[in-house]
Design a protein around this motif. Structure first.
Motif, PDB file in Angstrom:
ATOM      1  N   SER A  46      65.295  69.590   2.411  1.00 18.35           N
ATOM      2  CA  SER A  46      65.727  70.393   3.560  1.00 18.35           C
ATOM      3  C   SER A  46      66.424  69.594   4.642  1.00 18.35           C
ATOM      4  CB  SER A  46      64.526  71.111   4.171  1.00 18.35           C
ATOM      5  OG  SER A  46      63.673  70.185   4.826  1.00 18.35           O
ATOM      6  N   GLY A  47      66.081  68.303   4.757  1.00 18.86           N
ATOM      7  CA  GLY A  47      66.565  67.514   5.880  1.00 18.86           C
ATOM      8  C   GLY A  47      65.714  67.678   7.122  1.00 18.86           C
ATOM      9  N   GLY A  48      64.691  68.567   7.038  1.00 19.50           N
ATOM     10  CA  GLY A  48      63.853  68.844   8.199  1.00 19.50           C
ATOM     11  C   GLY A  48      64.400  70.017   9.002  1.00 19.50           C
ATOM     12  N   ASN A  52      65.003  58.845   9.309  1.00 23.79           N
ATOM     13  CA  ASN A  52      63.664  58.562   9.836  1.00 23.79           C
ATOM     14  C   ASN A  52      63.597  58.970  11.303  1.00 23.79           C
ATOM     15  OD1 ASN A  52      61.532  57.003  11.245  1.00 23.79           O
ATOM     16  ND2 ASN A  52      61.207  56.087   9.257  1.00 23.79           N
ATOM     17  N   THR A  53      62.615  59.810  11.647  1.00 27.02           N
ATOM     18  CA  THR A  53      62.412  60.162  13.053  1.00 27.02           C
ATOM     19  C   THR A  53      61.008  59.812  13.529  1.00 27.02           C
ATOM     20  OG1 THR A  53      61.805  62.414  12.428  1.00 27.02           O
ATOM     21  CG2 THR A  53      64.097  62.028  13.047  1.00 27.02           C
ATOM     22  N   ARG A  54      60.250  59.088  12.712  1.00 25.64           N
ATOM     23  CA  ARG A  54      58.904  58.689  13.136  1.00 25.64           C
ATOM     24  C   ARG A  54      58.969  57.513  14.105  1.00 25.64           C
ATOM     25  NH1 ARG A  54      53.901  56.234  10.654  1.00 25.64           N
ATOM     26  NH2 ARG A  54      55.190  55.168   9.122  1.00 25.64           N
ATOM     27  N   PHE A  55      60.009  56.703  13.995  1.00 29.59           N
ATOM     28  CA  PHE A  55      60.126  55.512  14.837  1.00 29.59           C
ATOM     29  C   PHE A  55      61.371  55.590  15.712  1.00 29.59           C
ATOM     30  CE2 PHE A  55      57.722  54.023  11.102  1.00 29.59           C
ATOM     31  CZ  PHE A  55      56.576  53.569  11.745  1.00 29.59           C
ATOM     32  N   ARG A  56      61.326  54.833  16.796  1.00 29.46           N
ATOM     33  CA  ARG A  56      62.452  54.748  17.710  1.00 29.46           C
ATOM     34  C   ARG A  56      62.758  53.288  17.999  1.00 29.46           C
ATOM     35  NH1 ARG A  56      59.942  59.037  22.047  1.00 29.46           N
ATOM     36  NH2 ARG A  56      59.784  60.814  20.625  1.00 29.46           N
ATOM     37  N   VAL A  57      63.989  53.008  18.368  1.00 31.17           N
ATOM     38  CA  VAL A  57      64.357  51.655  18.782  1.00 31.17           C
ATOM     39  C   VAL A  57      63.464  51.251  19.954  1.00 31.17           C
ATOM     40  CG1 VAL A  57      66.175  50.267  19.826  1.00 31.17           C
ATOM     41  CG2 VAL A  57      66.713  51.819  17.940  1.00 31.17           C
ATOM     42  N   ALA A  81      68.580  48.640   7.746  1.00 30.73           N
ATOM     43  CA  ALA A  81      67.448  49.545   7.538  1.00 30.73           C
ATOM     44  C   ALA A  81      67.613  50.287   6.215  1.00 30.73           C
ATOM     45  CB  ALA A  81      67.347  50.543   8.682  1.00 30.73           C
ATOM     46  N   PRO A  82      66.571  50.317   5.365  1.00 28.47           N
ATOM     47  CA  PRO A  82      66.676  51.049   4.100  1.00 28.47           C
ATOM     48  C   PRO A  82      66.698  52.549   4.347  1.00 28.47           C
ATOM     49  CG  PRO A  82      64.422  50.321   4.450  1.00 28.47           C
ATOM     50  CD  PRO A  82      65.239  49.737   5.568  1.00 28.47           C
ATOM     51  N   PRO A  83      67.097  53.341   3.360  1.00 29.95           N
ATOM     52  CA  PRO A  83      67.109  54.800   3.552  1.00 29.95           C
ATOM     53  C   PRO A  83      65.747  55.309   4.020  1.00 29.95           C
ATOM     54  CG  PRO A  83      68.236  54.220   1.524  1.00 29.95           C
ATOM     55  CD  PRO A  83      67.611  52.951   2.041  1.00 29.95           C
ATOM     56  N   GLY A  84      65.729  55.976   5.147  1.00 31.94           N
ATOM     57  CA  GLY A  84      64.481  56.501   5.697  1.00 31.94           C
ATOM     58  C   GLY A  84      63.627  55.465   6.387  1.00 31.94           C
ATOM     59  N   GLY A  85      64.117  54.227   6.498  1.00 35.96           N
ATOM     60  CA  GLY A  85      63.302  53.150   7.039  1.00 35.96           C
ATOM     61  C   GLY A  85      63.802  52.598   8.355  1.00 35.96           C
ATOM     62  N   LYS A  88      56.635  62.347  11.924  1.00 39.74           N
ATOM     63  CA  LYS A  88      57.566  61.668  11.021  1.00 39.74           C
ATOM     64  C   LYS A  88      58.903  62.397  11.002  1.00 39.74           C
ATOM     65  CE  LYS A  88      58.192  60.286   6.212  1.00 39.74           C
ATOM     66  NZ  LYS A  88      57.643  60.335   4.852  1.00 39.74           N
ATOM     67  N   VAL A  89      58.864  63.716  10.905  1.00 41.82           N
ATOM     68  CA  VAL A  89      60.069  64.542  10.983  1.00 41.82           C
ATOM     69  C   VAL A  89      59.791  65.617  12.022  1.00 41.82           C
ATOM     70  CG1 VAL A  89      61.630  66.075   9.748  1.00 41.82           C
ATOM     71  CG2 VAL A  89      60.631  64.107   8.572  1.00 41.82           C
ATOM     72  N   PRO A  90      60.622  65.708  13.081  1.00 45.67           N
ATOM     73  CA  PRO A  90      60.293  66.633  14.177  1.00 45.67           C
ATOM     74  C   PRO A  90      60.411  68.085  13.775  1.00 45.67           C
ATOM     75  CG  PRO A  90      62.453  65.643  14.520  1.00 45.67           C
ATOM     76  CD  PRO A  90      61.839  64.940  13.348  1.00 45.67           C
ATOM     77  N   ASP A  91      59.427  68.880  14.196  1.00 47.21           N
ATOM     78  CA  ASP A  91      59.453  70.329  14.052  1.00 47.21           C
ATOM     79  C   ASP A  91      60.037  70.981  15.300  1.00 47.21           C
ATOM     80  OD1 ASP A  91      58.648  70.975  11.559  1.00 47.21           O
ATOM     81  OD2 ASP A  91      56.705  71.801  12.121  1.00 47.21           O
ATOM     82  N   SER A  92      60.019  70.253  16.398  1.00 42.49           N
ATOM     83  CA  SER A  92      60.469  70.771  17.680  1.00 42.49           C
ATOM     84  C   SER A  92      61.440  69.781  18.314  1.00 42.49           C
ATOM     85  CB  SER A  92      59.279  70.997  18.615  1.00 42.49           C
ATOM     86  OG  SER A  92      58.334  71.883  18.046  1.00 42.49           O
ATOM     87  N   VAL A  93      62.376  70.306  19.104  1.00 43.73           N
ATOM     88  CA  VAL A  93      63.323  69.428  19.777  1.00 43.73           C
ATOM     89  C   VAL A  93      63.792  70.095  21.062  1.00 43.73           C
ATOM     90  CG1 VAL A  93      65.327  70.360  18.538  1.00 43.73           C
ATOM     91  CG2 VAL A  93      65.452  68.076  19.526  1.00 43.73           C
TER      92      VAL A  93
END
Length: 710
Positions: free
Chosen positions: A561-563, A107-112, A22-26, A595-600
């Motif tokens: 920031s890293g999010g 990358n947090t927009r996609f999941r396995v 996977a590429p950086p962020g991909g 794409k990048v979580p604001d909440s967890v």
């Protein structure tokens, strides 16, 4: 894995090749279907089979490059470059779909396990595995099959052409060329409420045009196009022409211009080298537009590979948003792909198809089932235990402190507590004006804008208060210079950076303290004193009402920031480790699929059987307290609000204590005591490292939708 390879002598081969990462962020995708682009790929295959002279005639631009190389490096080197190019295999394909099998940690927009549509001639190859950057992939909605989603990139080419035409409800558009892109454009125009006249010289395609939504069709080899258009438009001409043809010359362009109304729009969609009849175009005052591939963002490396999306208020329809729009039309049935699909073939039999592309429209390549295995999947994991020094010790006290990055936070929360406590050496800020201001305000000896100045002297102490992406590089430089380092959280943005810091800590004489200040808050100290007498596992529930992030806040720039989870929620994961010990497993999820979580929400298991739930939310109301937590342990309940009010419930009684600090002053005092050799290091690297590993595991759990063992 197997991949289709093309050689410049015309050969096509299915070759065994190493699987990409996977590429950086991909993401890494196991392909289930891809679609052959009959126009582009047939052209590439035909050009590859040409003689060298034919290649030179077909690609004069490449001949010019060879000549330029010869002028610079000589003919021998130029010819060697040509040979190397002819000997090297190149991939084919740019429109695919599949299942995500690995996700880069940025990358947090996609999941396995996600189904995705993928595009790009640089990545979405005809191959069993493809590595795709974030913005060249889009989730496949329920109700869309993989073979349909594999058309997404091709459909986006047609969609961008439709957008370039500016055609509006009820207008009339001529689509010249009913190959695959032209047919998809016909369907998209129909879905937009536009009336379509489809033109081609292949009779079978015209029947498909009617199935795709054309109001009228015409065989250009049998009738005069201008007469047909004149009759259809009451003599006015069409509002726009989509020129979905290849080749070069002026015939197609002249016909298009003749069919346009006054001030109409001609959109060149295919690889067509147009020559315009100046006088006719001028007198009609037409607009000529070239439609570039899938939409805005195409060929921009910062967008496609850097993941820097364009603001929707400035660019409504990027290539990724075109992907999403096409998939939605497939879901609703407004984009029917069955009429354009002329063949479905297994990947093992794909070589035979390329000899017959002239008679094909959409050819879907199928790669087998959508199942996947994690076998062979490589993930960057830091060692569980830190192999370096267990204690940070100073030979001599440190008498001077330099600071890199003194923004509003450092000026407000950190520097007031070191002023007058230690000699302040050099302050480094991004601008000379701000550096000079901080120098005068806090009494630094020097002001600089180049951080290299502070690394010229070995030893001493360094405080790092820059934006997050600079933390790890500066920590590494400081450790190499033997400095005692204080760095604001987070320590780093990737596991690779953490491993580099691990290695530096093993070799250097310096130390690192991370700004996890909640450990040092008086309320925390008072709570830990109560818990000393309580044995057995404990439960922590920590709620953070973080609030909505302003779009212009620098935290919104994930590259810096890293999010928010990595950049801020790490505080509360560290707090959980401080209270409960060593984490062994975490399960986390976010709200929706940003794409990048604001909440967890993270559920954390600890080695002694304790557990913690950390909820960090951007969804709440600001009237509610920002930080609240409760600890349940051995007949005791401890509740805290904003580290200002601590309530202890024990033996049916409530004891309340109030405080006025979140720990910044105490944190600085503890670190200064260490620098002066008056106390041990207040936050050993091993503990800060453990908190960062937990934070990375939280993000991994979100990406992969599974529990992560530490």
């Amino acid at each position: 894995m197997k991949q289709l390879a093309q050689y410049q002598d015309g050969r096509l081969e299915l070759q065994e090749a190493p699987a990409p990462v996977a590429p950086p962020g991909g993401i890494l995708v196991q392909t289930t279907c891809s679609v052959i682009s009959p126009g582009t790929e047939r052209m590439k295959v035909e050009q590859a089979r040409m003689s060298l002279l034919q290649k030179a005639r077909a690609r004069p631009d490449q001949v010019k490059k060879v000549i330029d190389t010869a002028k610079t490096l000589g003919w021998k080197a130029a010819l060697q470059k040509v040979r190397n190019r002819l000997e090297s295999p190149t991939p084919l394909g740019y429109s695919a779909a599949g299942v995500v099998v690995a996700v880069d940690e940025l990358n947090t927009r996609f999941r396995v396990g996600d189904r995705v549509a993928c595009g790009g001639a640089e990545c979405a190859f005809h191959a069993e595995m493809i590595a795709v950057p974030d913005l060249l992939a889009s989730p496949i909605p329920e109700g869309v099959e993989d073979w349909q989603a594999a058309y997404t990139t091709l459909a986006s080419i047609s969609m961008e052409a439709v957008r370039q035409s500016g055609a509006r409800l009820g207008e009339r558009v001529l689509v010249m060329g009913q190959g695959l892109v032209g047919l998809l454009a016909t369907s998209l125009l129909k879905a937009s409420g536009v009336r379509v006249l489809a033109v081609d010289y292949v009779a079978d395609r015209l029947q498909t045009s009617l199935a795709m939504g054309a109001e009228r069709v015409m065989n250009s080899s049998q009738s005069k196009l201008e007469d047909e258009v004149r009759a259809w438009t009451d003599g006015h001409g069409v509002d726009a022409v989509l020129l979905c043809v290849g080749g070069k010359g002026r015939d197609a362009a002249d016909s298009a211009i003749a069919c346009l109304r006054d001030r109409g729009v001609m959109v060149i969609v295919g690889i067509y080298d147009a020559e315009l009849s100046w006088k006719t175009a001028y007198m009609k005052d037409i607009q000529v537009r070239y439609s570039r591939s899938y939409g805005p963002g195409r060929y921009d490396p910062q967008y496609e590979w850097g993941g820097q999306d364009y603001p929707i208020g400035h660019v409504r329809w990027t290539e990724n948003r075109n992907f999403e729009a096409c998939l939605e039309l497939m879901r609703t049935g407004q984009l029917d792909l069955k009429p354009v699909t002329t063949r479905r073939v297994g990947f093992g039999g794909v070589l035979d198809v390329y000899d017959k592309l002239q008679n094909e429209l959409g050819v879907v390549i199928e790669y087998g089932g959508a199942g996947f295995s994690r076998a062979g999947e490589e993930k960057v994991q830091c060692q569980s235990e830190f192999p370096g020094r267990l204690k940070a010790e100073l030979q001599d006290g440190v008498g001077r402190l330099d600071v890199v990055g003194a923004g509003n936070f450092a000026r407000t929360m950190l520097l007031p507590h070191v002023k007058g406590q230690i000699a302040l050496g050099t302050i480094v800020n991004a601008t000379g004006l701000s550096a000079r201001h901080v120098k005068g305000k806090f009494g630094f000896a020097q002001a600089e804008t180049d951080a290299a100045k502070v690394f010229e002297r070995e030893g001493e102490a360094l405080m790092i208060g820059t934006r997050h992406h600079l933390h790890a590089p500066l920590v590494l430089k400081a450790l190499q210079a033997g400095k005692q380092v204080f760095v604001e959280k987070p320590l780093c943005l990737t596991r690779e950076e953490l491993e580099q810091i691990d290695a530096a800590m093993v070799e250097c004489a310096g130390s690192v303290m991370v700004g996890f200040n909640r450990r040092f808050a008086p309320a925390t100290v008072a709570m830990m004193e109560v818990l000393k007498s309580v044995s057995g596992p404990k439960t922590l529930s920590f709620h953070v009402n973080a609030g909505v992030l302003a779009p212009d806040h620098w935290y919104a720039n994930v590259a810096e920031s890293g999010g928010r989870v990595l950049g801020e929620a790490c505080h509360f994961f560290d707090f959980a480790c401080h209270v409960l010990g060593k984490p062994v497993k975490v399960t986390a999820q976010t709200v929706g699929r940003p794409k990048v979580p604001d909440s967890v929400t993270a559920q954390i298991e600890f080695a002694d059987g304790s557990s913690a739930q950390v909820i960090y939310s951007a969804e709440g109301d600001t009237a509610y307290p920002k930080e609240t937590f409760r600890v349940f342990a051995g007949g005791v309940v401890i509740a805290c609000e904003n580290f200002m009010k601590l309530s202890v419930f024990k033996k049916r009684k409530e004891t309340v204590k109030k405080f006025a600090s979140k720990g910044h002053a105490e944190e600085m005092a503890a670190w200064l005591a260490f620098l002066k050799k008056e106390a041990a290091h207040p936050l050993p690297y091993e503990q800060a490292r453990q908190s960062m590993r937990l934070t990375f595991a939280v993000l991994e759990s979100i990406r992969e939708a599974r529990s992560i063992a530490l």
